[in-house]
Design a protein around this motif. Structure first.
Motif, PDB file in Angstrom:
ATOM      1  N   ARG A   1      57.105  -6.724 -15.626  1.00  0.00           N
ATOM      2  CA  ARG A   1      56.280  -7.992 -15.283  1.00  0.00           C
ATOM      3  C   ARG A   1      56.387  -8.323 -13.801  1.00  0.00           C
TER       4      ARG A   1
ATOM      5  N   TRP B   1      54.304  -5.862 -11.668  1.00  0.00           N
ATOM      6  CA  TRP B   1      52.781  -6.364 -11.495  1.00  0.00           C
ATOM      7  C   TRP B   1      52.573  -7.600 -10.794  1.00  0.00           C
ATOM      8  N   GLN B   2      53.536  -8.525 -10.706  1.00  0.00           N
ATOM      9  CA  GLN B   2      53.243  -9.890  -9.996  1.00  0.00           C
ATOM     10  C   GLN B   2      53.775  -9.702  -8.437  1.00  0.00           C
ATOM     11  N   HIS B   3      54.609  -8.872  -8.043  1.00  0.00           N
ATOM     12  CA  HIS B   3      55.205  -8.899  -6.817  1.00  0.00           C
ATOM     13  C   HIS B   3      55.141  -7.572  -6.087  1.00  0.00           C
TER      14      HIS B   3
ATOM     15  N   PHE C   1      47.893  -9.097 -12.877  1.00  0.00           N
ATOM     16  CA  PHE C   1      49.252  -9.517 -12.922  1.00  0.00           C
ATOM     17  C   PHE C   1      49.764  -8.956 -14.460  1.00  0.00           C
ATOM     18  N   THR C   2      48.902  -8.483 -15.251  1.00  0.00           N
ATOM     19  CA  THR C   2      49.695  -7.889 -16.455  1.00  0.00           C
ATOM     20  C   THR C   2      48.977  -6.384 -16.708  1.00  0.00           C
TER      21      THR C   2
END
Length: 193
Positions: A86, A89-91, A133-134
């Motif tokens: 996760r 995908w976010q960073h 983000f996902t």
């Protein structure tokens, strides 16, 4: 009964999103409890009559204790692995230092390998997924559109394919190939809602 496994999983639940320090101490305690149960099982099997009800109960007790502790270890590592996915995908491909410091060497290697795999996949399908983000679903990548005004031929699929967009026709295309036309009002995204 050793409660280290429960503490290990509880630690993850209580910290919600942020990845807590990799708890080597508790992991070793749980592994030691697994080893202890295994040794007890081996000892009972070697020295006792397994047909006796008391011995059967002891065998079951140690067997289930060993399995329970192994499940705690699996849950702990699986949840941390999912959190790392996760975070990718976010960073992006670099973990923030405050999170990286909390990872074991194996987790850092997992993150690096997952990131390389994801980058290779995006290059292979010629689509940048960083806007998500996902992980996207097929419905996010390809959409059905109706042509509202004649556009003519456009290149899709990395300029390997040509699609003729005539007014009134519908097409199932990569979102990135047609987003600009949707914003300009030349195409309409058809949804099943």
């Amino acid at each position: 009964m050793d409660k280290s496994g429960v503490q290990l999983v509880k630690e993850l639940v209580e910290t919600s999103y942020i990845l807590p320090n990799y708890n080597t101490h508790l992991i070793e305690k749980v592994e030691q409890a697994v080893d202890k149960s295994k040794k007890e099982l081996d000892l009972i099997i070697e020295e006792e009559d397994p047909k006796s009800p008391q011995i059967s109960s002891a065998l079951l007790y140690h067997h289930f204790a060993m399995r329970r502790n192994k499940r705690y270890l699996c849950v702990y590592h699986n949840e941390r692995m999912n959190t790392l996915k996760r975070l990718r995908w976010q960073h992006g491909s670099t973990l923030p230092s405050e999170i990286s410091e909390n990872c074991s060497n194996n987790e850092q290697n997992f993150f690096k390998n997952y990131s390389q795999l994801l980058t290779g996949y995006m290059m292979n399908i010629e689509l940048d997924l960083h806007g998500y983000f996902t992980p996207p679903t097929v419905n996010d990548l390809f959409i059905e559109v109706r042509v509202l005004t004649d556009i003519g031929d456009i290149y899709t699929n990395g300029e390997r394919d040509i699609v003729n967009l005539k007014k009134g026709t519908t097409h199932f295309l990569k979102r990135v190939d047609v987003e600009q036309y949707i914003k300009n009002g030349q195409l309409e995204h058809i949804t099943n809602n």
